[in-house]
Scaffold this active site. Sequence first.
Site, PDB file in Angstrom:
ATOM      1  N   TYR A   1      38.519  39.833 -60.159  1.00 21.97           N
ATOM      2  CA  TYR A   1      39.309  40.115 -58.863  1.00 21.97           C
ATOM      3  C   TYR A   1      38.852  37.970 -58.299  1.00 21.97           C
ATOM      4  O   TYR A   1      39.529  37.165 -57.231  1.00 21.97           O
ATOM      5  CB  TYR A   1      38.772  40.127 -57.845  1.00 21.97           C
ATOM      6  CG  TYR A   1      38.945  41.190 -58.137  1.00 21.97           C
ATOM      7  CD1 TYR A   1      40.456  41.856 -57.915  1.00 21.97           C
ATOM      8  CD2 TYR A   1      39.271  43.292 -57.708  1.00 21.97           C
ATOM      9  CE1 TYR A   1      41.438  43.487 -58.158  1.00 21.97           C
ATOM     10  CE2 TYR A   1      39.576  43.962 -58.857  1.00 21.97           C
ATOM     11  CZ  TYR A   1      40.693  44.398 -58.516  1.00 21.97           C
ATOM     12  OH  TYR A   1      41.378  45.384 -58.960  1.00 21.97           O
TER      13      TYR A   1
ATOM     14  N   ASP B   1      40.761  61.360 -63.665  1.00 17.33           N
ATOM     15  CA  ASP B   1      41.325  61.068 -62.472  1.00 17.33           C
ATOM     16  C   ASP B   1      41.341  59.724 -63.128  1.00 17.33           C
ATOM     17  O   ASP B   1      41.901  57.951 -62.726  1.00 17.33           O
ATOM     18  CB  ASP B   1      40.570  60.226 -61.300  1.00 17.33           C
ATOM     19  CG  ASP B   1      39.295  59.543 -61.957  1.00 17.33           C
ATOM     20  OD1 ASP B   1      39.023  59.156 -63.361  1.00 17.33           O
ATOM     21  OD2 ASP B   1      38.880  58.667 -60.943  1.00 17.33           O
TER      22      ASP B   1
END
Length: 376
Positions: free
Chosen positions: A220, A259
């Site tokens: 990021y 998930d």
Amino acid sequence: MRIQRITYLSLGTNQGNKTENLQSAIDLIADEIGAVLKVASIYETASWGFDSDNFYNTCIKVSTYLPPEQLIQKLLTIEKDLGRVRVDSDSYADRLIDLDILLFDDEIIFNKDLIVPHPRMLERKFALAPLAEIATGVIHPIAKKKISLCLQECVDDSDIKQLNIPLKRPIPISEQYNYIAVEGNIGAGKTTLSTMISNDFNAKIVLERFADNPFLPKFYEDQERYAFPLEMSFLADRYQQLSDDLAQFDLFKNFVISDYYIFKSLIFAQVTLQNDEYKLYRKMFDLMYKEIVKPDLYVYLYQNTDRLLKNIEKRGREYEQNIEASYLEKIHDGYSNFIKTQQNLNILVIDVSELDFVQNRDDYKTIIQKIKEHRP
């Protein structure tokens, strides 16, 4: 860890559409209390203790996490939701729906709000006959006799008739599917929903280990430099985790929910990698993808970009706070293209942009209902 308990519930009605009343109660019990494991036949009897229309009675076996004190309160709420108005009277009366706890495991409970086993069940054929149909070998914890023998010894001489009117047992998603993968964009709520379903349906859960990836915060900060090592490390970890974890479970006996699905690796790689890096990555991915167990149901949670950004800000992961809307939209486009091209994957897309399934139980139930009703 929550413990599932077995309870046997008696259902009765003598007003309105009696079959519909029983079915509605069964459906609500499945939604609010737990999985309905068995449903007895309908038995017709004359009204007990007063002159009125005949009663329809049945009994169901339910697996629940609720303790008995919460269970009885849930049953009273269901009665109220179905239109029953209780009056302060000990006399018998017409009932739109009547729900009672007959047995709760082998427990004996005596308090001012609840007595279990039901104190009058051994005197009533309309309770014992349907119970004996689905729990013939169960031992009454006070009488110390099988329910089938309790029925034989019952002194109630009233007529009882078994009807050929079927009641439908609601099928829980844990019986519909062996393996569900929940997917979505960053901040869509896939981990939260997977955990909630795991808790409610006693599912084995596989959660992505993204927090342990050392390249994620660096990515990021400098996407161009760290995109390839990040995606390769994610791919390797997802492949190892799914291979190891799913191998531990018998997918014919266990209900498993994850998930993520490994195809997300390719979706993110398409967005973050340069062309030459992506070509190399794709070769590695194709080799691994062939070996991964495919889910019986792939659930994609769609949330609009504004809602995703709010969710990301709310959960407060520092390295995510600079994610831009354009990046999220590229990820969504990747998922959309994947969904459109998958012919051999059972896919359900649920728009959760206007749902708060964490705080609002009805919103959560809406999602569960969509999963139950989905047909490939």
